[in-house]
Motif scaffolding. Structure first.
Motif, PDB file in Angstrom:
ATOM      1  N   VAL A   1       0.841  -1.204   0.000  1.00  0.00           N
ATOM      2  CA  VAL A   1       0.000   0.000   0.000  1.00  0.00           C
ATOM      3  C   VAL A   1       0.874   1.250   0.000  1.00  0.00           C
ATOM      4  CG1 VAL A   1      -1.644   1.348   1.351  1.00  0.00           C
ATOM      5  CG2 VAL A   1      -1.976  -1.112   1.093  1.00  0.00           C
ATOM      6  N   ALA A   2       1.916   1.253   0.852  1.00  0.00           N
ATOM      7  CA  ALA A   2       2.813   2.412   0.910  1.00  0.00           C
ATOM      8  C   ALA A   2       3.527   2.626  -0.419  1.00  0.00           C
ATOM      9  CB  ALA A   2       3.831   2.218   2.033  1.00  0.00           C
ATOM     10  N   THR A   3       3.920   1.533  -1.072  1.00  0.00           N
ATOM     11  CA  THR A   3       4.599   1.635  -2.362  1.00  0.00           C
ATOM     12  C   THR A   3       3.659   2.183  -3.429  1.00  0.00           C
ATOM     13  OG1 THR A   3       6.034  -0.234  -1.792  1.00  0.00           O
ATOM     14  CG2 THR A   3       5.873   0.344  -4.118  1.00  0.00           C
ATOM     15  N   ALA A   4       2.411   1.710  -3.430  1.00  0.00           N
ATOM     16  CA  ALA A   4       1.431   2.205  -4.408  1.00  0.00           C
ATOM     17  C   ALA A   4       1.137   3.685  -4.173  1.00  0.00           C
ATOM     18  CB  ALA A   4       0.146   1.387  -4.321  1.00  0.00           C
ATOM     19  N   VAL A   5       1.000   4.067  -2.912  1.00  0.00           N
ATOM     20  CA  VAL A   5       0.751   5.480  -2.592  1.00  0.00           C
ATOM     21  C   VAL A   5       1.936   6.334  -3.048  1.00  0.00           C
ATOM     22  CG1 VAL A   5       0.512   7.134  -0.706  1.00  0.00           C
ATOM     23  CG2 VAL A   5      -0.853   5.036  -0.705  1.00  0.00           C
ATOM     24  N   ALA A   6       3.157   5.842  -2.817  1.00  0.00           N
ATOM     25  CA  ALA A   6       4.346   6.583  -3.252  1.00  0.00           C
ATOM     26  C   ALA A   6       4.368   6.728  -4.772  1.00  0.00           C
ATOM     27  CB  ALA A   6       5.607   5.863  -2.773  1.00  0.00           C
TER      28      ALA A   6
ATOM     29  N   ALA B   1       7.258  -5.960 -17.272  1.00  0.00           N
ATOM     30  CA  ALA B   1       7.087  -4.505 -17.234  1.00  0.00           C
ATOM     31  C   ALA B   1       8.422  -3.787 -17.393  1.00  0.00           C
ATOM     32  CB  ALA B   1       6.408  -4.101 -15.927  1.00  0.00           C
ATOM     33  N   GLN B   2       9.449  -4.242 -16.661  1.00  0.00           N
ATOM     34  CA  GLN B   2      10.747  -3.557 -16.699  1.00  0.00           C
ATOM     35  C   GLN B   2      11.435  -3.741 -18.043  1.00  0.00           C
ATOM     36  OE1 GLN B   2      11.740  -3.811 -11.910  1.00  0.00           O
ATOM     37  NE2 GLN B   2      13.190  -4.618 -13.360  1.00  0.00           N
TER      38      GLN B   2
ATOM     39  N   LEU C   1       7.874   1.195  -9.008  1.00  0.00           N
ATOM     40  CA  LEU C   1       7.049   1.076  -7.801  1.00  0.00           C
ATOM     41  C   LEU C   1       5.677   0.500  -8.130  1.00  0.00           C
ATOM     42  CD1 LEU C   1       7.853   4.488  -6.038  1.00  0.00           C
ATOM     43  CD2 LEU C   1       8.757   2.228  -5.470  1.00  0.00           C
ATOM     44  N   PHE C   2       5.110   0.940  -9.261  1.00  0.00           N
ATOM     45  CA  PHE C   2       3.801   0.430  -9.666  1.00  0.00           C
ATOM     46  C   PHE C   2       3.868  -1.067  -9.949  1.00  0.00           C
ATOM     47  CE2 PHE C   2       1.041  -0.824 -13.187  1.00  0.00           C
ATOM     48  CZ  PHE C   2      -0.196  -0.597 -12.619  1.00  0.00           C
ATOM     49  N   ALA C   3       4.889  -1.502 -10.703  1.00  0.00           N
ATOM     50  CA  ALA C   3       5.010  -2.915 -11.052  1.00  0.00           C
ATOM     51  C   ALA C   3       5.134  -3.781  -9.798  1.00  0.00           C
ATOM     52  CB  ALA C   3       6.217  -3.123 -11.965  1.00  0.00           C
ATOM     53  N   TRP C   4       5.865  -3.278  -8.780  1.00  0.00           N
ATOM     54  CA  TRP C   4       6.057  -4.056  -7.555  1.00  0.00           C
ATOM     55  C   TRP C   4       4.768  -4.133  -6.738  1.00  0.00           C
ATOM     56  CZ3 TRP C   4       5.819  -3.681  -2.228  1.00  0.00           C
ATOM     57  CH2 TRP C   4       6.511  -4.642  -1.507  1.00  0.00           C
TER      58      TRP C   4
ATOM     59  N   LEU D   1      -7.225  -5.667  -7.115  1.00  0.00           N
ATOM     60  CA  LEU D   1      -7.681  -4.613  -8.023  1.00  0.00           C
ATOM     61  C   LEU D   1      -8.404  -3.498  -7.279  1.00  0.00           C
ATOM     62  CD1 LEU D   1      -8.240  -3.520 -10.874  1.00  0.00           C
ATOM     63  CD2 LEU D   1     -10.289  -4.950 -10.931  1.00  0.00           C
ATOM     64  N   SER D   2      -9.209  -3.858  -6.272  1.00  0.00           N
ATOM     65  CA  SER D   2      -9.988  -2.840  -5.564  1.00  0.00           C
ATOM     66  C   SER D   2      -9.084  -1.817  -4.895  1.00  0.00           C
ATOM     67  CB  SER D   2     -10.887  -3.501  -4.517  1.00  0.00           C
ATOM     68  OG  SER D   2     -10.099  -4.227  -3.584  1.00  0.00           O
ATOM     69  N   THR D   3      -7.992  -2.276  -4.283  1.00  0.00           N
ATOM     70  CA  THR D   3      -7.081  -1.368  -3.604  1.00  0.00           C
ATOM     71  C   THR D   3      -6.341  -0.484  -4.599  1.00  0.00           C
ATOM     72  OG1 THR D   3      -6.781  -3.038  -1.880  1.00  0.00           O
ATOM     73  CG2 THR D   3      -5.198  -1.236  -1.931  1.00  0.00           C
ATOM     74  N   VAL D   4      -5.811  -1.097  -5.662  1.00  0.00           N
ATOM     75  CA  VAL D   4      -5.118  -0.325  -6.698  1.00  0.00           C
ATOM     76  C   VAL D   4      -6.088   0.659  -7.356  1.00  0.00           C
ATOM     77  CG1 VAL D   4      -3.882  -0.443  -8.892  1.00  0.00           C
ATOM     78  CG2 VAL D   4      -3.452  -2.151  -7.127  1.00  0.00           C
ATOM     79  N   GLY D   5      -7.330   0.192  -7.614  1.00  0.00           N
ATOM     80  CA  GLY D   5      -8.326   1.037  -8.252  1.00  0.00           C
ATOM     81  C   GLY D   5      -8.651   2.267  -7.431  1.00  0.00           C
TER      82      GLY D   5
END
Length: 306
Positions: free
Chosen positions: A11-16, A178-179, A231-234, A241-245
Motif C-alpha cells: 500500500v505504501a509503495t502504491a501510494v508513493a 514490465a521492466q 514502484l507500480f510494477a512491484w 484490483l480494488s485497492t489499486v483502483g
C-alpha cells in the motif's frame, strides 16, 4: 495465496507511486520556469530514462529477457508501437503542464481507468457490470459538461486517456515483463531524443547543457520517469484490483491540485464537470472493491472442505 488489500508495504509503495505521478507537473512547471521548452523536457525524459531503466533491468537480472525481446521482430514491433503511444502521451502531458492546462490533463487520467474498462469489454470481452456502467456514464457526462465549460472538446484530456489506454492494451498483448518492456521502449525513443538534444546543442539552445543547474534539471527526468513505474510494477502484483483502483485516483487528484495551485481557471461549470468525474471515479472504485470481495469470498468457499 491471494493478494492482501492491507499489505502495508505494498500500500505504501502504491501510494508513493501515484504521489510521484501526481506531483510530476511541479517538475515540468519548474523546468519551464528555468527556461526549458516542452520538447527539450521530453527529449531529456527519453534519453535519461534509458540509463535508469537499464540499471533496474540489471538489478533484476533481466538482460537476457531484453536481448530475447530485441531478437523477436513481432514482439519488438509491438513495443515500438507502444513506445509511440507513450511518447505521444508524454509529449502532450509535458505540453499541458507547461502551458496552463494541468486541470484538463488531470481529467484525462481520471477517465483513463474507465476507458480501460470500456476497452476491455470491446476488445477482450470483459464484462461491464451495472455499477461500472454507471461510472462510465457519469464520466461521459463530466466530459460533456467540461466541453461546455471550456467552449471546446477537451482534446488534451481525451487524447491523454486514449493514448494511455492504447498503451495499456498493447502492453497487455506483449510477452515481456514490465521492466523489460519499459527499457526497450526507452531504447526506441533514445535516438529521437538524442538527435533533438544534439540539434539544440549545436544551435546553442540546449538549456540542459548550458549550466550545472540546467544539467541537474535534465538528469532528474530519468528517475522521475522510471521510479514510479517500477514502484507500480512491484505494488500491483501484491495488491488486489480494488485497492489499486482506489489508490490510482490519487495521481489525478494531485495533478488537479497542482493546476489549481498554478492559478489555472476553475469556473463553477468546470467544477460541476469534475464533480461528475469524481463521482464516476468513486463508483468505479466501489465496483472494483465489490468485485474483489466477491472473488475472495468465492475462493474461501472453494477452499472450505465439503
Amino acid at each position: 495465496m491471494s493478494p492482501s488489500p492491507t499489505d502495508p508495504r505494498a500500500v505504501a509503495t502504491a501510494v508513493a507511486c501515484y504521489t510521484l505521478w501526481g506531483l510530476l507537473p511541479l517538475l515540468f512547471m519548474a523546468m519551464a520556469g528555468a527556461g526549458f521548452a516542452a520538447l527539450e523536457i521530453l527529449a531529456h525524459r527519453a534519453v535519461w530514462s534509458v540509463f535508469v531503466a537499464g540499471l533496474f533491468l540489471l538489478l533484476a537480472g533481466q538482460w537476457g529477457e531484453a536481448r530475447a525481446v530485441l531478437a523477436r521482430p513481432r514482439t519488438f514491433g509491438w513495443l515500438v508501437l507502444s513506445a509511440v503511444m507513450i511518447a505521444t502521451n508524454w509529449s502532450l502531458y509535458v505540453f499541458a503542464t507547461t502551458h496552463h492546462a494541468t486541470l484538463e490533463a488531470s481529467l484525462g487520467y481520471y477517465i483513463n481507468p474507465l476507458l480501460n474498462m470500456a476497452a476491455g469489454a470491446a476488445l477482450f470481452r470483459e464484462r461491464i457490470d451495472r455499477l461500472s456502467g454507471v461510472a462510465i456514464a457519469l464520466a461521459a457526462a463530466g466530459v460533456a459538461i467540461q466541453t461546455v465549460a471550456l467552449g471546446h472538446v477537451p482534446v488534451i484530456g481525451l487524447t491523454l486517456a486514449v493514448t494511455f489506454c492504447a498503451y495499456a492494451v498493447i502492453r497487455k498483448r506483449v510477452a515481456a515483463s514490465a521492466q523489460t518492456g519499459l527499457f526497450v521502449e526507452c531504447l526506441v525513443l533514445l535516438p529521437v531524443g538524442g538527435l533533438f538534444l544534439a540539434w539544440l546543442a549545436t544551435h546553442g539552445q540546449a538549456v540542459g547543457f548550458s549550466s550545472p543547474a540546467g544539467l541537474a534539471w535534465a538528469l532528474v527526468n530519468g528517475p522521475a520517469t522510471v521510479i514510479p513505474l517500477v514502484l507500480f510494477a512491484w505494488s500491483a502484483r501484491r495488491l488486489p484490483l480494488s485497492t489499486v483502483g482506489f489508490i490510482q485516483f490519487l495521481a489525478p487528484t494531485l495533478q488537479f491540485a497542482c493546476g489549481v495551485w498554478a492559478g489555472e481557471a476553475l469556473t463553477p461549470l468546470r467544477v460541476v464537470s469534475f464533480v461528475f468525474i469524481w463521482a464516476g471515479a468513486g463508483v468505479f472504485a466501489l465496483a472494483a472493491f465489490l468485485r474483489s470481495r466477491a472473488a475472495r469470498q468465492a475462493i474461501r468457499e472453494t477452499a472450505e472442505p465439503a
